[in-house]
Motif scaffolding. Sequence first.
Motif, short mmCIF file in Angstrom:
data_model
loop_
_atom_site.label_atom_id
_atom_site.label_comp_id
_atom_site.label_asym_id
_atom_site.label_seq_id
_atom_site.Cartn_x
_atom_site.Cartn_y
_atom_site.Cartn_z
N VAL A 64 -20.24 -16.02 36.67
CA VAL A 64 -18.84 -15.72 36.35
C VAL A 64 -17.95 -16.94 36.57
N SER A 65 -18.29 -17.74 37.58
CA SER A 65 -17.48 -18.90 37.94
C SER A 65 -17.79 -20.14 37.11
N GLY A 66 -18.71 -20.00 36.15
CA GLY A 66 -19.04 -21.15 35.32
C GLY A 66 -19.99 -22.12 35.98
N ARG A 67 -20.75 -21.66 36.97
CA ARG A 67 -21.74 -22.50 37.66
C ARG A 67 -23.11 -21.82 37.61
N PRO A 68 -23.61 -21.51 36.42
CA PRO A 68 -24.85 -20.73 36.32
C PRO A 68 -26.06 -21.49 36.84
N THR A 69 -26.95 -20.74 37.47
CA THR A 69 -28.24 -21.29 37.90
C THR A 69 -29.32 -20.29 37.51
N GLY A 70 -30.39 -20.78 36.94
CA GLY A 70 -31.49 -19.91 36.56
C GLY A 70 -31.13 -18.99 35.42
N ASP A 71 -31.90 -17.92 35.28
CA ASP A 71 -31.65 -16.93 34.23
C ASP A 71 -30.41 -16.11 34.57
N PRO A 72 -29.80 -15.50 33.56
CA PRO A 72 -28.65 -14.62 33.84
C PRO A 72 -29.05 -13.52 34.81
N PRO A 73 -28.16 -13.15 35.73
CA PRO A 73 -28.49 -12.11 36.70
C PRO A 73 -28.79 -10.78 36.02
N ALA A 74 -29.78 -10.07 36.55
CA ALA A 74 -30.23 -8.83 35.92
C ALA A 74 -29.66 -7.59 36.59
N ILE A 75 -29.14 -7.72 37.81
CA ILE A 75 -28.58 -6.56 38.51
C ILE A 75 -27.24 -6.94 39.13
N GLY A 76 -26.42 -5.92 39.39
CA GLY A 76 -25.16 -6.14 40.08
C GLY A 76 -25.40 -6.48 41.54
N SER A 77 -24.61 -7.41 42.06
CA SER A 77 -24.81 -7.85 43.44
C SER A 77 -23.50 -8.10 44.18
N VAL A 78 -22.37 -7.81 43.55
CA VAL A 78 -21.06 -8.07 44.15
C VAL A 78 -20.40 -6.74 44.50
N PRO A 79 -20.11 -6.47 45.78
CA PRO A 79 -19.50 -5.19 46.16
C PRO A 79 -18.06 -5.10 45.68
N ASN A 80 -17.57 -3.87 45.55
CA ASN A 80 -16.25 -3.65 44.97
C ASN A 80 -15.11 -3.86 45.96
N HIS A 81 -15.41 -4.15 47.23
CA HIS A 81 -14.38 -4.44 48.24
C HIS A 81 -14.63 -5.84 48.78
N PHE A 82 -13.61 -6.67 48.80
CA PHE A 82 -13.77 -8.00 49.35
C PHE A 82 -12.52 -8.42 50.12
N VAL A 83 -12.69 -9.42 50.97
CA VAL A 83 -11.63 -9.90 51.86
C VAL A 83 -11.33 -11.35 51.53
N VAL A 84 -10.05 -11.65 51.41
CA VAL A 84 -9.59 -13.00 51.07
C VAL A 84 -8.62 -13.47 52.16
N THR A 85 -8.75 -14.72 52.60
CA THR A 85 -7.74 -15.30 53.49
C THR A 85 -6.75 -16.09 52.65
N VAL A 86 -5.47 -15.89 52.96
CA VAL A 86 -4.38 -16.44 52.15
C VAL A 86 -3.45 -17.24 53.05
N ALA A 87 -3.07 -18.43 52.59
CA ALA A 87 -2.21 -19.29 53.41
C ALA A 87 -0.75 -18.88 53.36
N ASP A 88 -0.29 -18.40 52.18
CA ASP A 88 1.14 -18.10 52.09
C ASP A 88 1.41 -16.75 51.44
N ASP A 89 1.46 -16.70 50.10
CA ASP A 89 1.92 -15.52 49.39
C ASP A 89 0.74 -14.63 48.99
N ALA A 90 0.49 -13.58 49.77
CA ALA A 90 -0.64 -12.69 49.51
C ALA A 90 -0.45 -11.94 48.20
N ARG A 91 0.80 -11.56 47.89
CA ARG A 91 1.05 -10.81 46.66
C ARG A 91 0.64 -11.64 45.44
#
Length: 653
Positions: A64-91
């Motif tokens: 997704v980030s444009g840095r592919p390695t190997g064959d395209p992924p065959a299964i989902g591996s990214v959970p639907n909840h994630f945490v981000v650290t933000v320096a200033d404007d979270a919105r």
Amino acid sequence: MTQRLDISIGPVQGFVAQSRRTRDLWGSSYLLSFLTAHAMRGAQQADGRVKHPKVDQDPLFRWVSGRPTGDPPAIGSVPNHFVVTVADDARRVAEAAERCFQEAWQRVCKAVWQRFVEPVCAEGNGTRAIWERQVTTFWEFTWTAGPCDHGNLLARRKHWRSHLPLDEPGEKCSVMHNLQELSGYVRARSRTEQDAFWRRITYQEGVGKLNVRDNERLSAIALVKRLFPKVAKDAIGWRVDATHWPSTVRVAATPWIRGVAELAPDHASQYARAVKKFATGVLSERARFPVGPAVGDFPRLDANYLHRDSVANERLCPLSDSAASGARDELRQRLDRIYDLKDGHGRPLGSPPTFYALLVADGDRLGKLVHELGGEAVSEALLGFTVQVSEVIREHDGVTVYAGGDDVLAMLPVPRALACAHAVAEAYRCTFVSRMFGGASAPPDAAQATLSAAVLFAHIRMPLNYVLGEVRHLLDDVAKDGNGRNSLAAAVLKPGGLHCQWATIWNRPTPDGQTHAAVELLQDLQQQIQTETKDAGLTSSLIYRIRDLLTRLCGWDQWRPGQWGVLPDTLAVQPFLHAEIHHSLDERMDDGAASRADEIVPLVWNLLMPARNGPPRPNTASGEAGRRTTQAGIDALLLARFLANPEHEVGGA
């Protein structure tokens, strides 16, 4: 000030669990992971740092980030909840993540619309309006922001219902029953027009009856899930192969197919040639184990053609218009010859199994683990677990549907499903120890890195969305809440209803003061059950007599799967078990019945007892005047009986 931004995307159950076939289940899991990865990418581009989960090396996120390695992924591996650290404007970061998510979703929808729906839109009754309404209002994008040491604001935020989907008029989708189907017609008044619309959809190149069946009328969301792999290059940026995604029928039959290929390659090859002669589009499976050329296309046949009853069913096993009138009879006769072949023990191979296993697993108290061990360390360990879990499942003949973070969803043949669940739990625990402590002695906090799992054995013809709901209940309510986590729950769901339901901690205490893996103890009991072997063992009638006895002793009006009861403290149950087992063996053995009973009784008694985590329940600790009481349940014996012969009394409850 650095802030913590939590982002959650849903509805997960509404999108994933509402799946009619295994390919829908895979497609919805894959698509949700793909879209979440875009949300993560959007947050990164807005100067946010994805802290949890750790995804820099995740194959799907890299593509997704444009840095592919190997064959395209065959299964989902990214959970639907994630945490981000933000320096200033979270919105600003949250809005960037949502914008990237929505752009990716609209690109997927546009590809499906232009290829399959737009050409027949004029045949519908308001089809474009239905499509736009559903694809623009389906998703719920939730976020919270606060200090990095704040409590779980997201859990509190989810109690505030702000996403209210529009009421859907008209006739509903065959798969997602809360959404209107796309033609816009009401079948009671406009059956002809509705059928004409869906015929136009179905008969387009690249669709066909294997993708949209005659009795299916789908919503926009369900159609996107079903058809996006057909336009994957435009929809997600790379090609994915969903053509050979295994069905429940195929998963169940995998060990049988291997046995036929090894024992009778000539018969296998000849049958495959006969099927291909009479039918088209029958090579819809992918061989998942090494096979030689002698078996031909047998391992790739649509698994329905391996069942004699299914061959007689035109819907399950369509034949070509040019097939001879006796084609089905010929195929059934060829199958009978395969069924009659003898294995290495002189037993007939029989027909393919009709039960498969659905495995779900989930880490226990992950939020607490993050608080005690640190988000970076936990994310690193979870990434290591995600990398290896698919291989663990493959080693047990299984198919991974989803593996991301601490969540696992897989399909397996019956014989190796429980062993796979145990191996997944061990992989989870060992990954935390090795990644975080280098294999050295782990501190007490590491012991809390546990995983619970549920394994549901279900008949291949049972509705998949129903089975998904039952296995999720088994995990959340039985293994986690009911048994105190770090547990396994296993159940058998027959066409007549729930047959048994057993919950246990992974490692059970035994009378010798040791602990043994619960799965191994159950397998030992399975070996003691008589299933056409020379050695006498526990019979079905004996197991059902023990069940009837417990029903009376525990004062149950009627036994129910998963039920535990309190035994009277004045009754010595173990001597009774010994007498019953001894008598049953003595009738079928020339000598040695007493010593054999001495071996079996402790195993049976151990598995009759509950094994839970956490404080004991009121009626397991003491009864009146502080006297101790003993609980017992029969489900482990019934489960072992099923595993010894899954096809026994298939229709029974």
